[in-house]
Write a protein that holds these residues in place. Structure first.
Motif, PDB file in Angstrom:
ATOM      1  N   MET A   1       0.938  -1.347  -0.079  1.00  0.00           N
ATOM      2  CA  MET A   1       0.326   0.032  -0.520  1.00  0.00           C
ATOM      3  C   MET A   1       1.127   1.434   0.040  1.00  0.00           C
ATOM      4  O   MET A   1       2.022   1.532   0.812  1.00  0.00           O
ATOM      5  CB  MET A   1      -0.993   0.064   1.221  1.00  0.00           C
ATOM      6  CG  MET A   1      -2.041   1.003   1.041  1.00  0.00           C
ATOM      7  SD  MET A   1      -3.105   1.091   2.713  1.00  0.00           S
ATOM      8  CE  MET A   1      -4.337  -0.135   2.150  1.00  0.00           C
ATOM      9  N   HIS A   2       0.770   1.565  -0.583  1.00  0.00           N
ATOM     10  CA  HIS A   2       1.611   3.393  -1.212  1.00  0.00           C
ATOM     11  C   HIS A   2       0.748   5.343  -0.146  1.00  0.00           C
ATOM     12  O   HIS A   2      -0.304   4.257   0.674  1.00  0.00           O
ATOM     13  CB  HIS A   2       1.741   3.559  -2.348  1.00  0.00           C
ATOM     14  CG  HIS A   2       2.420   2.156  -3.051  1.00  0.00           C
ATOM     15  ND1 HIS A   2       3.636   1.883  -3.480  1.00  0.00           N
ATOM     16  CD2 HIS A   2       1.399   2.598  -4.347  1.00  0.00           C
ATOM     17  CE1 HIS A   2       3.697   1.559  -4.289  1.00  0.00           C
ATOM     18  NE2 HIS A   2       2.234   1.448  -5.181  1.00  0.00           N
TER      19      HIS A   2
ATOM     20  N   LEU B   1      -3.373   7.626   2.640  1.00  0.00           N
ATOM     21  CA  LEU B   1      -4.206   9.200   2.831  1.00  0.00           C
ATOM     22  C   LEU B   1      -5.269   9.059   2.413  1.00  0.00           C
ATOM     23  O   LEU B   1      -6.193   9.308   2.102  1.00  0.00           O
ATOM     24  CB  LEU B   1      -3.399  10.143   1.919  1.00  0.00           C
ATOM     25  CG  LEU B   1      -3.719  11.329   2.091  1.00  0.00           C
ATOM     26  CD1 LEU B   1      -3.241  11.900   3.770  1.00  0.00           C
ATOM     27  CD2 LEU B   1      -2.767  12.048   1.890  1.00  0.00           C
ATOM     28  N   SER B   2      -5.510   8.516   0.729  1.00  0.00           N
ATOM     29  CA  SER B   2      -7.110   8.308   0.858  1.00  0.00           C
ATOM     30  C   SER B   2      -8.157   7.260   1.594  1.00  0.00           C
ATOM     31  O   SER B   2      -8.716   8.013   1.589  1.00  0.00           O
ATOM     32  CB  SER B   2      -7.088   8.091  -0.963  1.00  0.00           C
ATOM     33  OG  SER B   2      -8.753   7.275  -1.123  1.00  0.00           O
ATOM     34  N   LEU B   3      -7.502   6.540   1.682  1.00  0.00           N
ATOM     35  CA  LEU B   3      -8.543   5.265   2.885  1.00  0.00           C
ATOM     36  C   LEU B   3      -8.683   6.477   4.067  1.00  0.00           C
ATOM     37  O   LEU B   3      -9.962   6.679   4.403  1.00  0.00           O
ATOM     38  CB  LEU B   3      -7.945   4.583   3.082  1.00  0.00           C
ATOM     39  CG  LEU B   3      -8.410   3.452   4.506  1.00  0.00           C
ATOM     40  CD1 LEU B   3      -9.126   2.503   3.240  1.00  0.00           C
ATOM     41  CD2 LEU B   3      -7.414   2.203   4.495  1.00  0.00           C
TER      42      LEU B   3
ATOM     43  N   GLY C   1     -12.423   7.698   8.044  1.00  0.00           N
ATOM     44  CA  GLY C   1     -11.553   8.587   8.752  1.00  0.00           C
ATOM     45  C   GLY C   1     -10.103   7.637   9.588  1.00  0.00           C
ATOM     46  O   GLY C   1     -10.096   6.685   8.972  1.00  0.00           O
ATOM     47  N   PHE C   2      -9.805   8.639  10.081  1.00  0.00           N
ATOM     48  CA  PHE C   2      -8.361   7.406  10.660  1.00  0.00           C
ATOM     49  C   PHE C   2      -8.389   6.341  11.946  1.00  0.00           C
ATOM     50  O   PHE C   2      -7.546   5.217  11.238  1.00  0.00           O
ATOM     51  CB  PHE C   2      -8.225   8.867  11.672  1.00  0.00           C
ATOM     52  CG  PHE C   2      -6.547   8.709  12.253  1.00  0.00           C
ATOM     53  CD1 PHE C   2      -5.622   8.035  11.814  1.00  0.00           C
ATOM     54  CD2 PHE C   2      -6.915   8.150  13.790  1.00  0.00           C
ATOM     55  CE1 PHE C   2      -4.156   7.782  11.674  1.00  0.00           C
ATOM     56  CE2 PHE C   2      -4.934   7.952  14.165  1.00  0.00           C
ATOM     57  CZ  PHE C   2      -3.867   7.348  13.182  1.00  0.00           C
TER      58      PHE C   2
ATOM     59  N   LEU D   1      -6.663   2.803  10.416  1.00  0.00           N
ATOM     60  CA  LEU D   1      -6.025   2.781  10.676  1.00  0.00           C
ATOM     61  C   LEU D   1      -5.648   1.215  11.396  1.00  0.00           C
ATOM     62  O   LEU D   1      -5.034   0.521  10.735  1.00  0.00           O
ATOM     63  CB  LEU D   1      -5.730   3.548  12.119  1.00  0.00           C
ATOM     64  CG  LEU D   1      -4.219   2.937  12.051  1.00  0.00           C
ATOM     65  CD1 LEU D   1      -2.854   3.252  11.817  1.00  0.00           C
ATOM     66  CD2 LEU D   1      -3.919   3.916  14.271  1.00  0.00           C
ATOM     67  N   CYS D   2      -7.163   1.092  11.611  1.00  0.00           N
ATOM     68  CA  CYS D   2      -6.635  -0.454  11.624  1.00  0.00           C
ATOM     69  C   CYS D   2      -7.544  -1.303  10.003  1.00  0.00           C
ATOM     70  O   CYS D   2      -6.894  -2.550  10.091  1.00  0.00           O
ATOM     71  CB  CYS D   2      -9.012  -1.214  11.707  1.00  0.00           C
ATOM     72  SG  CYS D   2      -9.764   0.089  13.551  1.00  0.00           S
ATOM     73  N   PHE D   3      -8.116  -0.675   9.283  1.00  0.00           N
ATOM     74  CA  PHE D   3      -7.933  -1.926   7.983  1.00  0.00           C
ATOM     75  C   PHE D   3      -5.871  -1.457   7.441  1.00  0.00           C
ATOM     76  O   PHE D   3      -5.264  -3.048   7.266  1.00  0.00           O
ATOM     77  CB  PHE D   3      -8.198  -0.853   7.326  1.00  0.00           C
ATOM     78  CG  PHE D   3      -8.331  -1.312   5.781  1.00  0.00           C
ATOM     79  CD1 PHE D   3      -8.987  -2.722   5.630  1.00  0.00           C
ATOM     80  CD2 PHE D   3      -7.464  -0.572   4.152  1.00  0.00           C
ATOM     81  CE1 PHE D   3      -8.442  -3.771   3.585  1.00  0.00           C
ATOM     82  CE2 PHE D   3      -6.824  -1.659   3.387  1.00  0.00           C
ATOM     83  CZ  PHE D   3      -7.745  -3.093   3.013  1.00  0.00           C
ATOM     84  N   ILE D   4      -4.944  -0.916   7.948  1.00  0.00           N
ATOM     85  CA  ILE D   4      -3.986  -0.668   7.979  1.00  0.00           C
ATOM     86  C   ILE D   4      -3.024  -1.991   8.538  1.00  0.00           C
ATOM     87  O   ILE D   4      -2.588  -2.605   7.805  1.00  0.00           O
ATOM     88  CB  ILE D   4      -3.331   0.625   8.037  1.00  0.00           C
ATOM     89  CG1 ILE D   4      -3.537   1.792   6.421  1.00  0.00           C
ATOM     90  CG2 ILE D   4      -1.208   0.710   7.737  1.00  0.00           C
ATOM     91  CD1 ILE D   4      -3.730   2.547   6.747  1.00  0.00           C
TER      92      ILE D   4
END
Length: 67
Positions: free
Chosen positions: A1-2, A7-9, A14-15, A19-22
């Motif tokens: 993931m770039h 940033l788009s996600l 939402g943050f 963050l949970c997804f990442i």
């Protein structure tokens, strides 16, 4: 993931959700690598055990019983 994707996600969902997804993606990738290594180790162990069983089987012994 770039960085642009991250940033788009974060901007779209939402943050906390981003963050949970990442983090989930990172954990799943790490676990996949470890499970692949474990799978290779288990296959190697099975092969070694089968080789040991083949070498210790009665048909592989060439000595004749004493009469």
């Amino acid at each position: 993931m770039h960085m642009d994707d991250a940033l788009s996600l974060v901007t779209n969902v939402g943050f906390p959700a981003g963050l949970c997804f990442i983090l989930l993606r990172h954990i799943l990738h790490t676990m996949e690598e470890k499970l692949d290594k474990l799978d290779l180790s288990l296959h190697e162990l099975i092969r070694v055990i089968q080789d040991l069983n083949d070498n210790n089987s009665p048909s592989s012994k060439s000595s004749k019983p004493d009469e």
